[in-house]
Design a protein around this motif. Structure first.
Motif, PDB file in Angstrom:
ATOM      1  N   THR A 313      -7.312 -37.495  22.243  1.00  0.00           N
ATOM      2  CA  THR A 313      -6.580 -38.592  22.894  1.00  0.00           C
ATOM      3  C   THR A 313      -6.564 -38.495  24.417  1.00  0.00           C
ATOM      4  N   THR A 314      -6.966 -37.357  24.971  1.00  0.00           N
ATOM      5  CA  THR A 314      -7.005 -37.190  26.427  1.00  0.00           C
ATOM      6  C   THR A 314      -8.227 -36.349  26.808  1.00  0.00           C
ATOM      7  N   THR A 340      -8.103 -44.178  19.654  1.00  0.00           N
ATOM      8  CA  THR A 340      -7.039 -43.319  19.110  1.00  0.00           C
ATOM      9  C   THR A 340      -5.690 -43.512  19.794  1.00  0.00           C
ATOM     10  N   ASN A 341      -5.685 -44.073  20.991  1.00  0.00           N
ATOM     11  CA  ASN A 341      -4.426 -44.247  21.717  1.00  0.00           C
ATOM     12  C   ASN A 341      -3.782 -45.617  21.505  1.00  0.00           C
ATOM     13  N   THR A 342      -4.400 -46.458  20.705  1.00  0.00           N
ATOM     14  CA  THR A 342      -3.785 -47.741  20.351  1.00  0.00           C
ATOM     15  C   THR A 342      -3.129 -47.568  18.997  1.00  0.00           C
ATOM     16  N   THR A 343      -1.820 -47.355  19.027  1.00  0.00           N
ATOM     17  CA  THR A 343      -1.103 -46.976  17.809  1.00  0.00           C
ATOM     18  C   THR A 343       0.106 -47.871  17.554  1.00  0.00           C
ATOM     19  N   LEU A 386     -10.216 -42.850  28.087  1.00  0.00           N
ATOM     20  CA  LEU A 386      -9.523 -41.572  27.922  1.00  0.00           C
ATOM     21  C   LEU A 386      -9.070 -41.086  29.298  1.00  0.00           C
TER      22      LEU A 386
END
Length: 387
Positions: A313-314, A340-343, A386
């Motif tokens: 995620t980073t 992965t960071n759109t949650t 990212l």
């Protein structure tokens, strides 16, 4: 006269036997009535088919999981017509009585279809509710309308049987799920959904018609799919205007293995339709490639863009996962993008829920990242850089 009585009795007995056998034969043969037949039009999907009759439909699941040897056949019928019909034992894998008021689905990929067809209130339970991102469904979970069922491979059958839904939509890797057998033995139909087995983005999206058939919303399902298809094809057409084809790397290291999409996978098809140069597009197979670091580095050291570096995620997490990740130009230039960071509210990744149903949005995201000049006013829906 006395001598003729035995003969008369014998004749009468034979007559009664014939009548009785005729009645039994008629009962055995009562089945679905003859009616007009029409096949539901499918543009891309091959894993299911729907044959529509005047008073019922036949739903067949042709490919519920990879290399499946068994096909499944179900009747979709109203309660009134079902009451008039006797079904031959073993002829169907399930009789689905419509309208469906309560349903259990077992994959987040099933959630968008319920919402798009406006039947989300029919969902009464789900395994792993924290993975659901839909705001509407989350509100119903928080309101206590949707029960938790644990894990798909180990469903809480006690809760499920208590709820007694009209139908369970499952998915399977190989068909060996004891919980599903328990549910079927209790008289609750289980249908395997094989959307994930399809070999193209639009074929997977077309499974909304599967849910349209279950809820008698075939016309709406077809309209929704046609909009998605047209948006996808229009985006693909726009991508053809690209003057450059940036090179793309995907995946990441886990232990000593780098996992990335194979050449025939739907992920690669999306990249091809976005008119980028995915460096492993010519490989054969629909699953994941498993490569060592050296082979990936030699080929992708100078790749322009890095998409979907696994679940990292980073940039810091990507470096911590394997320091060799930092050796790629895409890492040095911070040209790495992931979904992965759109949650959702509880951390569920939206792409895993909505991506199959909306490949048009996925394609537009990739085009925006790789050819930003072609979609100037578009903001990526799933993908983020990212940090």
């Amino acid at each position: 006269m006395l001598e003729s009585n035995p003969l008369k009795k014998l004749i009468l007995l034979c007559f009664l036997i014939i009548i009785a056998s005729c009645k039994d034969e008629k009962t055995d043969k009562v089945s679905l009535p003859e009616s007009k037949i029409e096949q539901l039009k499918l543009d891309y999907a091959s894993g299911f088919s729907i044959t529509q009759h005047s008073n019922y439909s036949i739903l067949e699941i042709n490919n519920p999981w990879p290399n499946a040897t068994k096909k499944y056949k179900y009747v979709l019928i109203s309660s009134d017509n079902a009451a008039k019909t006797t079904f031959m034992k073993g002829e169907y894998d399930g009789i689905i009585i419509k309208p469906i008021k309560n349903i259990v689905v077992t994959s987040t990929t099933h959630i968008p279809a319920l919402e798009l067809l406006h039947v989300e209130k029919s969902l009464v339970a789900f395994p792993g509710t924290d993975y659901i991102s839909s705001k509407k469904i989350r509100e119903r979970i928080d309101g206590g309308f949707i029960r938790e069922l644990g894990k798909t491979e180990n469903l809480n059958t006690e809760v499920l049987l208590e709820l007694n839904p009209n139908l369970v939509v499952g998915f399977g890797i190989d068909g060996n799920n004891r919980a599903f057998e328990t549910i079927k033995n209790a008289g609750i139909p289980v249908i395997y959904n094989g959307d994930w087995v399809e070999n193209s983005p639009l074929a997977k999206a077309e499974w909304i018609k599967f849910f349209g058939a279950l809820f008698d919303k075939q016309e709406l399902a077809t309209t929704i799919f046609n909009d998605i298809k047209n948006n996808y094809l229009e985006a693909k057409k726009i991508a053809k205007k690209a003057k450059q084809y940036p090179t793309v790397l995907s995946g990441a290291m886990h232990s000593d293995v780098w996992y990335l999409p194979n050449g025939n996978s739907t992920e690669t098809q999306l990249l091809n339709d976005a008119h980028v140069h995915y460096l492993w597009k010519d490989t054969k197979g629909s699953g994941s490639l498993k490569l060592n670091f050296e082979s990936v580095f030699v080929k992708a050291k100078k790749a322009d863009i890095w998409l979907n570096p696994s679940n990292y995620t980073t940039l810091k997490a990507l470096k911590a996962g394997n320091k060799n990740h930092t050796a790629f130009d895409a890492f040095k230039h911070k040209n790495i993008y992931s979904f992965t960071n759109t949650t959702g509210k509880t951390g569920g990744v939206l792409y895993y829920e909505l991506g199959i149903t909306r490949p048009d949005l996925v394609l537009k995201d990739i085009i925006k990242i790789c050819h930003p000049e072609l979609l100037e006013d578009y903001k990526p829906f799933f993908f983020k850089s990212l940090k």
